[in-house]
Write an enzyme that holds these catalytic residues in place. Structure first.
Site, PDB file in Angstrom:
ATOM      1  CE  LYS A  24      -1.811   1.599   4.003  1.00 36.80           C
ATOM      2  NZ  LYS A  24      -1.581   3.022   4.330  1.00 36.80           N
ATOM      3  CG  ASN A  25       2.088   2.851   3.554  1.00 39.25           C
ATOM      4  OD1 ASN A  25       0.953   3.199   3.222  1.00 39.25           O
ATOM      5  ND2 ASN A  25       2.429   2.631   4.815  1.00 39.25           N
ATOM      6  CB  CYS A 118      -4.866   5.940  10.376  1.00 37.61           C
ATOM      7  SG  CYS A 118      -5.562   4.545   9.491  1.00 37.61           S
ATOM      8  NE  ARG A 123      -0.354  10.193  10.018  1.00 33.16           N
ATOM      9  CZ  ARG A 123      -0.773   9.203   9.230  1.00 33.16           C
ATOM     10  NH1 ARG A 123      -1.994   8.756   9.335  1.00 33.16           N
ATOM     11  NH2 ARG A 123       0.037   8.674   8.335  1.00 33.16           N
ATOM     12  CG  ASP A 313       2.637   1.528   9.519  1.00 28.00           C
ATOM     13  OD1 ASP A 313       2.163   2.347  10.319  1.00 28.00           O
ATOM     14  OD2 ASP A 313       2.973   1.841   8.356  1.00 28.00           O
ATOM     15  NE  ARG A 405      -8.409   4.380   5.619  1.00 22.94           N
ATOM     16  CZ  ARG A 405      -8.534   5.498   6.330  1.00 22.94           C
ATOM     17  NH1 ARG A 405      -9.638   5.729   7.006  1.00 22.94           N
ATOM     18  NH2 ARG A 405      -7.575   6.363   6.354  1.00 22.94           N
TER      19      ARG A 405
HETATM   20  N1  EPU Z   1       6.337  14.603  11.174  1.00 18.28           N
HETATM   21  C1  EPU Z   1       6.540  15.935  11.443  1.00 18.28           C
HETATM   22  N2  EPU Z   1       6.357  16.842  10.436  1.00 18.28           N
HETATM   23  C2  EPU Z   1       5.993  16.474   9.176  1.00 18.28           C
HETATM   24  C3  EPU Z   1       5.814  15.099   8.898  1.00 18.28           C
HETATM   25  C4  EPU Z   1       6.000  14.176   9.924  1.00 18.28           C
HETATM   26  O1  EPU Z   1       6.864  16.315  12.555  1.00 18.28           O
HETATM   27  O2  EPU Z   1       5.847  17.337   8.304  1.00 18.28           O
HETATM   28  C5  EPU Z   1       6.484  13.611  12.229  1.00 18.28           C
HETATM   29  C6  EPU Z   1       5.146  12.952  12.559  1.00 18.28           C
HETATM   30  O3  EPU Z   1       4.504  13.625  13.579  1.00 18.28           O
HETATM   31  C7  EPU Z   1       5.526  11.542  12.937  1.00 18.28           C
HETATM   32  C8  EPU Z   1       6.774  11.256  12.203  1.00 18.28           C
HETATM   33  O4  EPU Z   1       7.267  12.526  11.760  1.00 18.28           O
HETATM   34  O5  EPU Z   1       5.813  11.463  14.293  1.00 18.28           O
HETATM   35  C9  EPU Z   1       6.555  10.300  11.072  1.00 18.28           C
HETATM   36  O6  EPU Z   1       5.607  10.786  10.163  1.00 18.28           O
HETATM   37  P1  EPU Z   1       5.688  10.495   8.619  1.00 18.28           P
HETATM   38  O7  EPU Z   1       5.549  11.768   7.882  1.00 18.28           O
HETATM   39  O8  EPU Z   1       6.871   9.630   8.318  1.00 18.28           O
HETATM   40  O9  EPU Z   1       4.382   9.633   8.427  1.00 18.28           O
HETATM   41  P2  EPU Z   1       3.514   9.625   7.134  1.00 18.28           P
HETATM   42  O10 EPU Z   1       4.376   9.814   5.958  1.00 18.28           O
HETATM   43  O11 EPU Z   1       2.329  10.492   7.307  1.00 18.28           O
HETATM   44  C10 EPU Z   1       3.774   7.101   6.615  1.00 18.28           C
HETATM   45  C11 EPU Z   1       2.856   5.943   6.389  1.00 18.28           C
HETATM   46  C12 EPU Z   1       2.285   5.497   7.714  1.00 18.28           C
HETATM   47  C13 EPU Z   1       3.423   5.143   8.649  1.00 18.28           C
HETATM   48  C14 EPU Z   1       4.381   6.329   8.790  1.00 18.28           C
HETATM   49  C15 EPU Z   1       5.608   6.001   9.615  1.00 18.28           C
HETATM   50  C16 EPU Z   1       1.924   6.304   4.192  1.00 18.28           C
HETATM   51  C17 EPU Z   1       0.745   6.676   3.379  1.00 18.28           C
HETATM   52  N3  EPU Z   1       1.776   6.341   5.508  1.00 18.28           N
HETATM   53  O12 EPU Z   1       2.962   8.134   7.151  1.00 18.28           O
HETATM   54  O13 EPU Z   1       1.516   4.340   7.437  1.00 18.28           O
HETATM   55  O14 EPU Z   1       2.910   4.804   9.910  1.00 18.28           O
HETATM   56  O15 EPU Z   1       4.831   6.752   7.491  1.00 18.28           O
HETATM   57  O16 EPU Z   1       6.322   4.959   9.051  1.00 18.28           O
HETATM   58  O17 EPU Z   1       2.966   5.969   3.662  1.00 18.28           O
HETATM   59  C18 EPU Z   1      -0.251   2.798   7.741  1.00 18.28           C
HETATM   60  O18 EPU Z   1       0.071   2.269   6.665  1.00 18.28           O
HETATM   61  O19 EPU Z   1      -1.075   2.277   8.527  1.00 18.28           O
HETATM   62  C19 EPU Z   1       0.353   4.083   8.105  1.00 18.28           C
HETATM   63  C20 EPU Z   1      -0.168   4.856   9.024  1.00 18.28           C
END
Ligand code: EPU
Length: 425
Positions: A24-25, A118, A123, A313, A405
């Site tokens: 998915k990701n 989620c 986030r 995850d 999802r």
């Molecule tokens: N963060 C910041 N600022 C930002 C972005 C992130 O401070 O601008 C912080 C967040 O608060 C968090 C950490 O950095 O503590 C990680 O966030 P990240 O941006 O890496 O998460 P994401 O890209 O929104 C993806 C996956 C998530 C997975 C996380 C961590 C996708 C679509 N989502 O989210 O997947 O948990 O990376 O590995 O790729 C899932 O598949 O169930 C899922 C939630």
């Protein structure tokens, strides 16, 4: 009218073969990346998920031609696309944030609804917006959406490091905005999650010049245009991890197909390091990764970290396994320190657990029993299915749509292994 739910009869042993679907990701940012060219891209092994269906719809709404060309294969041609992605489809999908980088890269302009997805605690997208700004975009955030605008993008030095590690979708966005910029962009503290390397490989196939894959520093030399390509989405390591955990709980054995030894080495280092008896109970045999139940699991001490650490995850799912250990366990989540909304549901099923700050403390030998619980997010939902399979009696899980999802045909796969469950909708 019945409230949609899944009813699970527990205490079943699981045995048989299942195949892991596409990631998915990895798939979601790759789908967004098809916007970076006016030529068709053909993607294979795209998982059948509601998040993917929503991303395909978001591309259609932008004007892309999206055609099914076979099972799990899509041809996407973004010849004439506009830049306004302010719609409810986008709002409901976290990965839709990747439309920002792709549209900015290709069209120098983007208006995208604030992403949903989620709720795992805070986030923010400040790192994404800072990267766009540094590349030369004017960034505005009126209520409910983000707007980016520029005449040209110029290579620069970026950092994707946030307070709890590098941002994964932030790195995808920075790369997609940089591939067509003038000059070279250096992305320091880039996320090293394998899904980022997949995106970069696909972009390089399209003519991008990205080096430093997996290293934490990506160097993106801007090119004038990208062309179409065909790309196969790699297996989903989180789905694989979920079924491997299920095998440790109930496998007699569970045989997981679609993984190679190299894939496991690259993706599961942090996972196997965290479960000392894992390697004795799971191994390649006869073309599949065979996973046997662990009877006397010592207490686990897990700490989620960015790759190559233990993935956040898999935190709810490993917590179910830890609840069965012969001594107490600790599960700390440093990536999403508030990712514990599922703990009341765990307790309702008999898991003895308490949260202190970013850490879950689990008593040994929890005896799970029947109950009614509600999924609070995708991975927590999967963990409740695991708990239901383990529990004595019948467990009802509400909001199974969360699981749809991100897990392809999860219930069918579980049934194939011998789980007794029924979806009511
Ligand atoms: N963060 C910041 N600022 C930002 C972005 C992130 O401070 O601008 C912080 C967040 O608060 C968090 C950490 O950095 O503590 C990680 O966030 P990240 O941006 O890496 O998460 P994401 O890209 O929104 C993806 C996956 C998530 C997975 C996380 C961590 C996708 C679509 N989502 O989210 O997947 O948990 O990376 O590995 O790729 C899932 O598949 O169930 C899922 C939630």
């Amino acid at each position: 009218m019945v409230t949609p739910c899944c009813v699970i009869q527990g205490r079943t042993s699981l045995r048989g073969d299942i195949a892991i679907s596409g990631s998915k990701n990895a798939a979601l940012p790759i789908l967004a990346a098809t916007l970076l060219t006016d030529q068709p891209c053909v993607l294979h092994n795209v998982p059948e998920l509601t998040d993917v269906a929503n991303m395909l719809e978001a591309l259609r709404l932008l004007g892309a031609e999206v055609i099914s060309v076979g099972p799990r294969s899509w041809s996407i041609c973004a010849k004439d696309v506009h830049t306004d992605a302010r719609n409810p489809v986008v709002q409901h999908l976290r990965a839709s944030v990747c439309l920002l980088g792709a549209l900015l890269g290709r069209k120098r302009s983007a208006s995208v609804a604030m992403p949903g997805g989620c709720k795992l605690g805070a986030r923010p997208i400040d790192l994404h917006l800072r990267a766009f700004h540094r590349l030369g975009a004017q960034v505005h955030q009126p209520t409910g959406y983000v707007s980016l605008q520029t005449d040209y993008l110029t290579g620069t030095v970026l950092s994707m490091l946030g307070p709890r590690g590098p941002s994964m979708t932030g790195t995808s966005n920075a790369v997609m905005a940089a591939v067509l910029a003038k000059g070279t962009t250096v992305i320091r503290h880039a996320s090293r999650e394998p899904e980022i390397a997949s995106l970069c490989r696909m972009l390089n196939q399209m003519g991008a010049r990205i080096t430093g894959l997996n290293s934490g520093t990506l160097i993106v030399k801007g090119v004038p245009f990208l062309h179409g390509t065909s790309f196969t989405v790699p297996p989903d390591r989180i789905e694989a991890g979920t079924f491997i955990i299920l095998g440790y709980l109930r496998g007699t054995p569970v045989r997981v197909h679609g993984l190679t030894p190299q894939f496991l080495t690259e993706n599961f280092q942090g996972f196997f390091d965290a479960i000392p008896s894992a390697r004795r109970h799971s191994f390649f045999h006869d073309g599949a990764f065979e996973v046997h139940r662990i009877e006397d699991l010592p207490g686990l001490d897990i700490c989620t970290l960015p790759y190559p650490g233990f993935p956040t995850d898999l935190q709810p799912q490993i917590s179910v396994l830890a609840s069965q250990a012969i001594s107490a366990s600790r599960v700390r989540d440093t990536v999403f320190p508030q990712r514990f909304a599922h703990i009341p549901a765990f307790r309702r099923l008999g898991i003895q657990a308490k949260v202190e700050h970013d850490t879950l403390h689990l008593a040994p030998h929890s005896t799970l029993h029947s109950g009614e619980v509600t999924a609070t997010d995708l991975r927590a939902g999967a963990a409740l299915y695991l708990a239901g399979i383990l529990a004595d009696g019948s467990t009802t899980v509400f909001r199974p749509d969360y699981v749809d999802r991100g897990y392809e045909h999860f219930e069918e796969k579980l049934q194939k292994l011998g789980a007794e469950l029924t979806r009511l909708s």
